[in-house]
Design an enzyme around this catalytic site. Sequence first.
Site, short mmCIF file in Angstrom:
data_model
loop_
_atom_site.label_atom_id
_atom_site.label_comp_id
_atom_site.label_asym_id
_atom_site.label_seq_id
_atom_site.Cartn_x
_atom_site.Cartn_y
_atom_site.Cartn_z
N ARG A 317 46.35 -6.94 -22.77
CA ARG A 317 45.12 -6.34 -23.25
C ARG A 317 44.43 -6.67 -24.83
NH1 ARG A 317 44.07 -1.70 -23.54
NH2 ARG A 317 42.11 -1.49 -22.36
N CYS A 348 52.95 -19.57 -27.56
CA CYS A 348 52.35 -20.39 -28.38
C CYS A 348 50.91 -20.47 -28.30
CB CYS A 348 52.92 -22.08 -28.15
SG CYS A 348 54.80 -21.83 -28.46
N1 LLP Z 1 38.49 1.89 -8.60
C1 LLP Z 1 38.26 0.73 -8.82
C2 LLP Z 1 37.41 -0.01 -7.63
C3 LLP Z 1 38.66 -0.34 -9.71
O1 LLP Z 1 38.19 -1.57 -9.72
C4 LLP Z 1 39.35 0.21 -10.74
C5 LLP Z 1 40.01 -0.56 -12.10
C6 LLP Z 1 39.81 1.62 -10.83
C7 LLP Z 1 39.37 2.44 -9.62
C8 LLP Z 1 40.51 2.05 -12.05
O2 LLP Z 1 40.08 2.19 -13.12
P1 LLP Z 1 40.75 2.90 -14.54
O3 LLP Z 1 40.56 4.36 -13.83
O4 LLP Z 1 42.01 2.56 -14.48
O5 LLP Z 1 39.94 2.68 -15.31
N2 LLP Z 1 42.73 -4.62 -16.80
C9 LLP Z 1 41.77 -3.70 -17.70
C10 LLP Z 1 41.14 -2.67 -16.45
C11 LLP Z 1 40.68 -3.31 -15.18
C12 LLP Z 1 40.34 -2.23 -14.29
C13 LLP Z 1 39.73 -2.72 -13.04
N3 LLP Z 1 39.35 -1.75 -12.23
C14 LLP Z 1 42.23 -3.22 -18.75
O6 LLP Z 1 43.38 -3.31 -18.99
O7 LLP Z 1 41.53 -2.34 -19.64
#
Ligand code: LLP
Length: 426
Positions: A317, A348
Amino acid sequence: MEQRVTRLGTNGLPEAFQQVDLAALAAREGTPLYVYAAPAIRERVRGLREALAGLDAGIRYAVKANGNGAVLRLLAEEGAGADIVSGGELQRALRAGIAAADIVFSGVGKSDAEIALALEVGIGRFNIESRAELDAIQRIAAARGDRAVASVRINPDVDAQTHAKISTGKAENKFGVSIDEARAWFAAKAQWPDVQLDGLHMHIGSQLLSLDPVREALARMAAFWKELDAAGHAIASIDVGGGLGVRYREGEHAPDAREYADAIARALAGFRGRILVEPGRWLVAEAGLVLTRAMLEKHGEQRSFLVLDAAMNDLLRPSLYDAWHDIVRIGGADGRDATTYDVVGPVCETGDTFATGRTLPRCEAGDLVAILGAGAYAASMGSTYNSRPLPAEVMVDGARYAVVRRRQSLEEMLGGEQPATDWKTP
Ligand code: LLP
């Protein structure tokens, strides 16, 4: 609602980690190590359930945040279903005991095999993101003699006010379809006789620290539901997506579950179908940390570096989104001078940086450090870059712990590779 077990104690660590001896844990299980606190996850999911209690609402945990089977099992025990985006996540959810009927399938690219598997196990609902996908689901359902239940993912064209890479609800983003396109689907729904199109879905982005964009998107969705209802298209399900943000930095304000539930209740007042929410991060992020050891201190000409044994492949992140994660020296200041470091990993790449100019008690080689907020999008985004085997994952509950994924061995990491001796013509 006061989140008790994720509140930080005087040593900078969340309450839920206070009873376990993290130094002994690191000595036994090695570092880097993902540590998840079961009480913190339980508190979050119960808190959300309580906040939603006045509504006919179900939780569909976004498995991508943390798909570890033990985490999923814990959430399933608390009544959560799952939001999945791949066949792999579907299998994880089912193995953890989540009922197929409590699973929704999101994502802009679902393969025929994934759609067929989802139909075969009887998932609750597809969240459809394109005309091509709607056609594919119709074709596959018809061939199987099945009927798919589906929602249209609306792209409400609102700015979620979060990092561009995790913002999904603007017209220029690849996600969902415009209200105009969705309207045309409903008007022509007889064209897809084996798809029961009776729901709406949205997900405008992740790590939302303000609910204003959510309110705006909900208002657009609610107006559309009412319009469809008036046109004779009964809507049985409205899925408001995930995105609720968390506190990564001490003092940061994140919305709480009650405010969120209140925004949903107001926008969807009068809706008599089922409401679904798909939180990922909010349920697990603050319940996890990366336990890592300082390898060495390095004083460059311009900056001082603290090199940890965790790296960008364990927690991407900061590299990917310039995300802030609180970093705590285990054992506290212990009489040491405050020192300002760039906290980095051994990979690296200059991007392998957890924090720039972060002030910590002076750390020596061997000191333990915790990177907080690592219960979501940490292990699940991990890789073996630089040929670093995946770390172990443990769950703690009070003073006890259980290994919930063993450290990857070299053989496991290299398994499947072979020399190019078996040449074939495709
Ligand atoms: N529903 C859908 C359709 C999604 O695409 C996502 C997340 C969620 C629910 C859940 O979202 P949350 O409640 O966790 O915000 N890797 C990134 C976050 C990518 C989220 C992708 N979709 C990070 O580390 O911030």
